[in-house]
Write a protein that holds these residues in place. Structure first.
Motif, PDB file in Angstrom:
ATOM      1  N   GLN A   1       0.826  -1.197   0.000  1.00 43.10           N
ATOM      2  CA  GLN A   1       0.000   0.000   0.000  1.00 43.10           C
ATOM      3  C   GLN A   1       0.868   1.258   0.000  1.00 43.10           C
ATOM      4  O   GLN A   1       0.608   2.216  -0.747  1.00 43.10           O
ATOM      5  CB  GLN A   1      -0.919  -0.004   1.220  1.00 43.10           C
ATOM      6  CG  GLN A   1      -1.992   1.086   1.206  1.00 43.10           C
ATOM      7  CD  GLN A   1      -3.080   0.823   0.186  1.00 43.10           C
ATOM      8  OE1 GLN A   1      -3.663  -0.245   0.150  1.00 43.10           O
ATOM      9  NE2 GLN A   1      -3.353   1.805  -0.659  1.00 43.10           N
TER      10      GLN A   1
ATOM     11  N   MET B   1       2.542   1.765  -3.453  1.00 51.72           N
ATOM     12  CA  MET B   1       1.614   2.273  -4.461  1.00 51.72           C
ATOM     13  C   MET B   1       1.260   3.733  -4.224  1.00 51.72           C
ATOM     14  O   MET B   1       1.095   4.501  -5.178  1.00 51.72           O
ATOM     15  CB  MET B   1       0.366   1.387  -4.511  1.00 51.72           C
ATOM     16  CG  MET B   1       0.640  -0.022  -5.036  1.00 51.72           C
ATOM     17  SD  MET B   1      -0.865  -0.980  -5.420  1.00 51.72           S
ATOM     18  CE  MET B   1      -1.596  -1.157  -3.795  1.00 51.72           C
ATOM     19  N   GLU B   2       1.151   4.120  -2.939  1.00 56.65           N
ATOM     20  CA  GLU B   2       0.866   5.522  -2.636  1.00 56.65           C
ATOM     21  C   GLU B   2       2.038   6.418  -3.032  1.00 56.65           C
ATOM     22  O   GLU B   2       1.856   7.449  -3.690  1.00 56.65           O
ATOM     23  CB  GLU B   2       0.581   5.684  -1.137  1.00 56.65           C
ATOM     24  CG  GLU B   2      -0.728   5.074  -0.674  1.00 56.65           C
ATOM     25  CD  GLU B   2      -1.943   5.850  -1.155  1.00 56.65           C
ATOM     26  OE1 GLU B   2      -1.784   7.015  -1.563  1.00 56.65           O
ATOM     27  OE2 GLU B   2      -3.051   5.274  -1.133  1.00 56.65           O
TER      28      GLU B   2
ATOM     29  N   PHE C   1       0.406   5.075  -8.039  1.00 50.69           N
ATOM     30  CA  PHE C   1      -0.471   4.151  -8.752  1.00 50.69           C
ATOM     31  C   PHE C   1      -1.879   4.744  -8.863  1.00 50.69           C
ATOM     32  O   PHE C   1      -2.382   5.341  -7.907  1.00 50.69           O
ATOM     33  CB  PHE C   1      -0.557   2.825  -8.004  1.00 50.69           C
ATOM     34  CG  PHE C   1       0.447   1.788  -8.420  1.00 50.69           C
ATOM     35  CD1 PHE C   1       0.031   0.599  -9.008  1.00 50.69           C
ATOM     36  CD2 PHE C   1       1.809   1.995  -8.226  1.00 50.69           C
ATOM     37  CE1 PHE C   1       0.949  -0.364  -9.385  1.00 50.69           C
ATOM     38  CE2 PHE C   1       2.733   1.037  -8.593  1.00 50.69           C
ATOM     39  CZ  PHE C   1       2.303  -0.153  -9.183  1.00 50.69           C
TER      40      PHE C   1
ATOM     41  N   ASP D   1      -5.890   4.827  -8.661  1.00 52.35           N
ATOM     42  CA  ASP D   1      -6.763   4.178  -7.687  1.00 52.35           C
ATOM     43  C   ASP D   1      -7.256   2.821  -8.184  1.00 52.35           C
ATOM     44  O   ASP D   1      -7.339   1.853  -7.421  1.00 52.35           O
ATOM     45  CB  ASP D   1      -7.958   5.077  -7.352  1.00 52.35           C
ATOM     46  CG  ASP D   1      -7.561   6.280  -6.511  1.00 52.35           C
ATOM     47  OD1 ASP D   1      -6.471   6.238  -5.899  1.00 52.35           O
ATOM     48  OD2 ASP D   1      -8.328   7.256  -6.467  1.00 52.35           O
TER      49      ASP D   1
ATOM     50  N   LYS E   1      -4.551   0.326  -7.691  1.00 49.79           N
ATOM     51  CA  LYS E   1      -4.371  -0.007  -6.277  1.00 49.79           C
ATOM     52  C   LYS E   1      -5.440  -0.987  -5.812  1.00 49.79           C
ATOM     53  O   LYS E   1      -5.142  -1.965  -5.110  1.00 49.79           O
ATOM     54  CB  LYS E   1      -4.397   1.273  -5.432  1.00 49.79           C
ATOM     55  CG  LYS E   1      -3.146   2.129  -5.575  1.00 49.79           C
ATOM     56  CD  LYS E   1      -3.110   3.269  -4.596  1.00 49.79           C
ATOM     57  CE  LYS E   1      -4.021   4.392  -4.972  1.00 49.79           C
ATOM     58  NZ  LYS E   1      -3.805   5.607  -4.145  1.00 49.79           N
TER      59      LYS E   1
ATOM     60  N   TYR F   1      -4.716  -4.447  -7.380  1.00 49.01           N
ATOM     61  CA  TYR F   1      -3.565  -5.113  -6.759  1.00 49.01           C
ATOM     62  C   TYR F   1      -3.916  -5.633  -5.361  1.00 49.01           C
ATOM     63  O   TYR F   1      -3.539  -6.756  -4.998  1.00 49.01           O
ATOM     64  CB  TYR F   1      -2.383  -4.145  -6.686  1.00 49.01           C
ATOM     65  CG  TYR F   1      -1.389  -4.282  -7.821  1.00 49.01           C
ATOM     66  CD1 TYR F   1      -1.754  -4.809  -9.044  1.00 49.01           C
ATOM     67  CD2 TYR F   1      -0.066  -3.878  -7.660  1.00 49.01           C
ATOM     68  CE1 TYR F   1      -0.843  -4.922 -10.081  1.00 49.01           C
ATOM     69  CE2 TYR F   1       0.854  -3.992  -8.693  1.00 49.01           C
ATOM     70  CZ  TYR F   1       0.465  -4.507  -9.897  1.00 49.01           C
ATOM     71  OH  TYR F   1       1.376  -4.630 -10.909  1.00 49.01           O
TER      72      TYR F   1
ATOM     73  N   ARG G   1       4.868   1.283 -11.546  1.00 50.48           N
ATOM     74  CA  ARG G   1       3.600   1.898 -11.972  1.00 50.48           C
ATOM     75  C   ARG G   1       3.540   2.025 -13.486  1.00 50.48           C
ATOM     76  O   ARG G   1       2.526   1.696 -14.108  1.00 50.48           O
ATOM     77  CB  ARG G   1       3.428   3.271 -11.329  1.00 50.48           C
ATOM     78  CG  ARG G   1       2.295   4.093 -11.955  1.00 50.48           C
ATOM     79  CD  ARG G   1       1.974   5.345 -11.165  1.00 50.48           C
ATOM     80  NE  ARG G   1       3.080   6.258 -11.012  1.00 50.48           N
ATOM     81  CZ  ARG G   1       3.384   7.248 -11.863  1.00 50.48           C
ATOM     82  NH1 ARG G   1       2.665   7.425 -12.959  1.00 50.48           N
ATOM     83  NH2 ARG G   1       4.381   8.055 -11.624  1.00 50.48           N
TER      84      ARG G   1
END
Length: 295
Positions: free
Chosen positions: A7, A10-11, A15, A17, A20, A23, A104
């Motif tokens: 998490q 990705m933040e 990435f 939404d 995210k 995934y 990403r």
């Protein structure tokens, strides 16, 4: 298999939404023990993708998750250990996350080409886990050993066996104009003090973007042509347009006459291909003194 790190990654790497969500949902279907075992195997076997592939394919089959998505998730989970390795080498967390933003870019490319978030170019990634690549501004720089003939460019002699920076151009969607490129070269000039040894920054790049024939395809105002002008071309490799998917997406595998024409680049390259234009790539060298490009 640390979902909290997934998490965070990705933040920090931006990435979308939708990616995210996809995934995290797919991660919930994976066997944590199998993923952790694959990560250990990856690190213990010099990041050998060929040896790792059966493990990833087995995880995909067992979980019912696309193998492309499993590769993307695996590389994201494996990045937790890489983060510590980058920091141990004195590379900042900011540079680490900028570098691993590549996950990403590839996830979005995978959605565009394969219909799922993940990656289909897993062979590209071992250099990330060896800490041999960093993203500085717009461009990525891989530390390599120069293995071409000795050459002199802008008063600098390149010799076989010399450590040098190799430039890659990620599909990040960021500006690629001269100002963005110069900002990146300046960051690299400061970062690679050991490679420079008091001299200018010397980089090579082997890419389809440097192929001189594409000057006939693109306008003089194109940032790709500007990028070519940053380099002295050393070698030209004529061949197939292996990077057509970067321009046309999945349609690149279809008949040339049916290639999309949604962008000016697509229209230009489609015309080039239909009229029998030459394709290929080129090797170039860039010399930068901290302020300006030297020729």
């Amino acid at each position: 298999m640390n979902k909290d790190f997934l998490q965070l990654l990705m933040e920090r790497t931006g990435f979308p939404d939708e990616a995210k969500t996809a995934y995290m949902e797919a991660a919930g279907r994976l066997d944590p023990g199998a993923v952790d075992g694959a990560i250990s195997f990856f690190y213990e076997n010099d990041f050998d993708i060929a040896q790792l592939t059966p493990l990833i394919e087995d995880i995909a089959e067992t979980s019912g998750v696309s193998v492309h998505t499993v590769w993307g998730l695996f590389l994201a989970f494996a990045a937790e250990r890489a983060r510590g390795d980058y920091l141990a080498q004195g590379i900042s967390e900011e540079v680490f996350f900028a570098t691993f933003s590549d996950l990403r870019y590839k996830a979005i490319e995978c959605m565009h080409n394969k219909g799922v978030y993940g990656t289909f170019v897993q062979f590209w990634y071992p250099i990330f886990y060896r800490c041999d690549i960093v993203k500085l501004g717009r461009l990525e720089y891989e530390t390599i050993t120069y293995d071409h003939p000795a050459r002199e460019v802008a008063g600098v002699t390149l010799r076989p066996g010399q450590k040098i920076a190799n430039i890659h151009i990620p599909s990040s969607g960021e500006p690629f104009d001269l100002n963005a490129r110069l900002q990146s070269y300046k960051l690299a000039y400061d970062f690679f003090k050991d490679l420079r040894q008091g001299g200018p920054l010397v980089c090579i790049c082997h890419s389809w973007l440097l192929y001189p024939e594409y000057r006939k395809v693109l306008s003089d105002a194109s940032n790709i042509i500007g990028f070519q002008d940053d380099f002295t071309i050393l070698e030209i490799d004529d061949g197939a347009f292996d990077d057509a998917w970067r321009v046309f997406g999945p349609a690149a595998d279809g008949p040339t006459a049916q290639l999309p024409e949604d962008t000016s680049m697509q229209r230009a390259f489609k015309k080039h291909l239909l009229t029998g234009g030459k394709n290929g790539s080129a090797l170039g060298v860039l010399v930068f003194d901290g302020e300006r490009l030297l020729k």
